[in-house]
Scaffold this motif. Structure first.
Motif, PDB file in Angstrom:
ATOM      1  N   LYS A 188     -14.723 -14.120   0.049  1.00 16.68           N
ATOM      2  CA  LYS A 188     -14.838 -13.460  -1.261  1.00 16.68           C
ATOM      3  C   LYS A 188     -15.583 -12.129  -1.130  1.00 16.68           C
ATOM      4  CE  LYS A 188     -14.343 -17.460  -4.199  1.00 16.68           C
ATOM      5  NZ  LYS A 188     -14.908 -18.318  -5.224  1.00 16.68           N
ATOM      6  N   LYS A 189     -16.586 -12.093  -0.277  1.00  8.24           N
ATOM      7  CA  LYS A 189     -17.324 -10.847  -0.048  1.00  8.24           C
ATOM      8  C   LYS A 189     -16.405  -9.797   0.589  1.00  8.24           C
ATOM      9  CE  LYS A 189     -21.780  -9.290   1.868  1.00  8.24           C
ATOM     10  NZ  LYS A 189     -21.626  -7.989   1.369  1.00  8.24           N
ATOM     11  N   ALA A 190     -15.583 -10.213   1.544  1.00  5.34           N
ATOM     12  CA  ALA A 190     -14.636  -9.293   2.184  1.00  5.34           C
ATOM     13  C   ALA A 190     -13.624  -8.769   1.167  1.00  5.34           C
ATOM     14  CB  ALA A 190     -13.923  -9.986   3.346  1.00  5.34           C
ATOM     15  N   LEU A 191     -13.163  -9.657   0.298  1.00  2.14           N
ATOM     16  CA  LEU A 191     -12.222  -9.235  -0.742  1.00  2.14           C
ATOM     17  C   LEU A 191     -12.886  -8.248  -1.695  1.00  2.14           C
ATOM     18  CD1 LEU A 191      -9.560  -9.339  -2.286  1.00  2.14           C
ATOM     19  CD2 LEU A 191     -10.359 -11.466  -3.365  1.00  2.14           C
ATOM     20  N   ALA A 192     -14.102  -8.540  -2.127  1.00  2.00           N
ATOM     21  CA  ALA A 192     -14.824  -7.636  -3.025  1.00  2.00           C
ATOM     22  C   ALA A 192     -15.040  -6.272  -2.360  1.00  2.00           C
ATOM     23  CB  ALA A 192     -16.156  -8.248  -3.444  1.00  2.00           C
ATOM     24  N   ALA A 227      -5.034  -5.611   0.914  1.00  5.21           N
ATOM     25  CA  ALA A 227      -6.036  -6.411   0.200  1.00  5.21           C
ATOM     26  C   ALA A 227      -5.471  -7.769  -0.208  1.00  5.21           C
ATOM     27  CB  ALA A 227      -6.537  -5.646  -1.022  1.00  5.21           C
ATOM     28  N   LYS A 228      -4.170  -7.843  -0.343  1.00  2.96           N
ATOM     29  CA  LYS A 228      -3.525  -9.105  -0.730  1.00  2.96           C
ATOM     30  C   LYS A 228      -3.802 -10.207   0.297  1.00  2.96           C
ATOM     31  CE  LYS A 228       0.894 -10.414  -2.487  1.00  2.96           C
ATOM     32  NZ  LYS A 228       0.410 -11.382  -3.429  1.00  2.96           N
ATOM     33  N   ASP A 229      -3.824  -9.851   1.566  1.00  8.11           N
ATOM     34  CA  ASP A 229      -4.143 -10.832   2.610  1.00  8.11           C
ATOM     35  C   ASP A 229      -5.548 -11.399   2.405  1.00  8.11           C
ATOM     36  OD1 ASP A 229      -1.675 -10.457   3.853  1.00  8.11           O
ATOM     37  OD2 ASP A 229      -2.452  -8.942   5.240  1.00  8.11           O
ATOM     38  N   LEU A 230      -6.477 -10.534   2.015  1.00 10.50           N
ATOM     39  CA  LEU A 230      -7.853 -10.974   1.778  1.00 10.50           C
ATOM     40  C   LEU A 230      -7.944 -11.881   0.557  1.00 10.50           C
ATOM     41  CD1 LEU A 230      -9.694  -7.639   2.585  1.00 10.50           C
ATOM     42  CD2 LEU A 230      -9.591  -9.685   4.011  1.00 10.50           C
ATOM     43  N   ALA A 231      -7.154 -11.575  -0.472  1.00 16.57           N
ATOM     44  CA  ALA A 231      -7.133 -12.429  -1.664  1.00 16.57           C
ATOM     45  C   ALA A 231      -6.602 -13.814  -1.302  1.00 16.57           C
ATOM     46  CB  ALA A 231      -6.290 -11.790  -2.766  1.00 16.57           C
ATOM     47  N   ASP A 232      -5.601 -13.834  -0.448  1.00 21.04           N
ATOM     48  CA  ASP A 232      -5.034 -15.111  -0.004  1.00 21.04           C
ATOM     49  C   ASP A 232      -6.079 -15.901   0.785  1.00 21.04           C
ATOM     50  OD1 ASP A 232      -2.847 -16.990   0.349  1.00 21.04           O
ATOM     51  OD2 ASP A 232      -2.741 -16.280   2.422  1.00 21.04           O
ATOM     52  N   THR A 259      -6.688 -12.503  -8.389  1.00 19.01           N
ATOM     53  CA  THR A 259      -6.692 -11.180  -7.751  1.00 19.01           C
ATOM     54  C   THR A 259      -5.373 -10.935  -7.040  1.00 19.01           C
ATOM     55  OG1 THR A 259      -9.099 -11.221  -7.514  1.00 19.01           O
ATOM     56  CG2 THR A 259      -7.895  -9.669  -6.128  1.00 19.01           C
ATOM     57  N   ASP A 260      -4.838 -11.958  -6.409  1.00 19.65           N
ATOM     58  CA  ASP A 260      -3.557 -11.845  -5.712  1.00 19.65           C
ATOM     59  C   ASP A 260      -2.468 -11.355  -6.669  1.00 19.65           C
ATOM     60  OD1 ASP A 260      -0.851 -13.273  -4.689  1.00 19.65           O
ATOM     61  OD2 ASP A 260      -2.206 -12.959  -2.983  1.00 19.65           O
ATOM     62  N   GLY A 261      -2.410 -11.949  -7.859  1.00 21.38           N
ATOM     63  CA  GLY A 261      -1.406 -11.547  -8.854  1.00 21.38           C
ATOM     64  C   GLY A 261      -1.633 -10.134  -9.360  1.00 21.38           C
ATOM     65  N   LEU A 262      -2.891  -9.780  -9.579  1.00 21.29           N
ATOM     66  CA  LEU A 262      -3.195  -8.418 -10.022  1.00 21.29           C
ATOM     67  C   LEU A 262      -2.814  -7.396  -8.957  1.00 21.29           C
ATOM     68  CD1 LEU A 262      -6.630  -9.032 -11.751  1.00 21.29           C
ATOM     69  CD2 LEU A 262      -4.509  -8.293 -12.867  1.00 21.29           C
ATOM     70  N   LEU A 263      -3.070  -7.736  -7.702  1.00 24.73           N
ATOM     71  CA  LEU A 263      -2.703  -6.820  -6.614  1.00 24.73           C
ATOM     72  C   LEU A 263      -1.196  -6.578  -6.592  1.00 24.73           C
ATOM     73  CD1 LEU A 263      -5.179  -8.125  -3.921  1.00 24.73           C
ATOM     74  CD2 LEU A 263      -5.113  -5.781  -4.823  1.00 24.73           C
ATOM     75  N   ASP A 264      -0.408  -7.600  -6.912  1.00 27.43           N
ATOM     76  CA  ASP A 264       1.048  -7.413  -7.020  1.00 27.43           C
ATOM     77  C   ASP A 264       1.378  -6.403  -8.115  1.00 27.43           C
ATOM     78  OD1 ASP A 264       1.742  -9.211  -4.997  1.00 27.43           O
ATOM     79  OD2 ASP A 264       1.980 -10.894  -6.389  1.00 27.43           O
ATOM     80  N   ASP A 265       0.734  -6.562  -9.274  1.00 23.86           N
ATOM     81  CA  ASP A 265       0.983  -5.643 -10.396  1.00 23.86           C
ATOM     82  C   ASP A 265       0.573  -4.218 -10.033  1.00 23.86           C
ATOM     83  OD1 ASP A 265       1.860  -7.803 -11.890  1.00 23.86           O
ATOM     84  OD2 ASP A 265      -0.023  -8.010 -12.999  1.00 23.86           O
ATOM     85  N   TRP A 266      -0.601  -4.076  -9.429  1.00 17.75           N
ATOM     86  CA  TRP A 266      -1.102  -2.740  -9.084  1.00 17.75           C
ATOM     87  C   TRP A 266      -0.252  -2.088  -7.999  1.00 17.75           C
ATOM     88  CZ3 TRP A 266      -6.674  -5.018  -8.561  1.00 17.75           C
ATOM     89  CH2 TRP A 266      -7.154  -5.350  -9.827  1.00 17.75           C
TER      90      TRP A 266
END
Length: 154
Positions: free
Chosen positions: A8-12, A117-122, A129-136
């Motif tokens: 989570k820290k890496a994703l943030a 970043a999607k890999d990190l969300a996974d 966050t994964d879904g938002l990254l798709d939208d963005w």
């Protein structure tokens, strides 16, 4: 710190990097909006403003994801400057075609960073966050497509 906390820290951290890029791209797009000239002034002026509005609207969503992950987000222009990967553009007399090309490349770069970043969300198991990254990513790709089409490449 547990593995989940580390992921989570890496994703943030990645989201804060994206947030820096969003702000940098927003300011560059507004610079071009304010300084574009030429026979397609109105079309480009409105296109850049529309894209800048979308970029700035996304910044709050990115920052809120960082906070929901329990981490701190950016606090200043200096924090943005220290993290941004999108290069500044300080000229006020750039040719309109060069503006379009530069923003096209920058939006493609942003889309790539979003996909990374999607890999990190996974890894963090963060479906929201994964879904938002798709939208963005879709928004960045659409901006890049509009810019390419305006250049006659899309």
């Amino acid at each position: 710190m547990a593995e989940g906390d580390n992921s989570k820290k890496a994703l943030a951290d990645a989201l804060n990097g994206l947030l820096s890029d969003y702000y940098a791209l927003y300011l560059k797009t507004k610079n071009f909006h304010w300084h574009v000239t030429g026979p397609h002034f109105r079309e480009y002026h409105l296109l850049f403003d529309e894209q800048a509005t979308e970029l700035i609207a996304t910044t709050d969503l990115v920052a809120e994801r960082v906070r929901k992950l329990g981490q701190d987000t950016l606090t200043s222009i200096g924090a943005i400057a220290g993290r941004q990967r999108i290069k500044d553009h300080d000229s006020t007399s750039t040719d309109a075609t060069k503006m379009l090309k530069e923003l096209h490349v920058d939006n493609e770069s942003l889309a790539k960073s979003l996909k990374d970043a999607k890999d990190l969300a996974d890894q963090a198991g963060d479906n929201a966050t994964d879904g938002l990254l798709d939208d963005w990513t879709d928004q960045a790709e659409q901006r890049a497509w509009f810019l390419a089409a305006t250049l006659g490449k899309g």
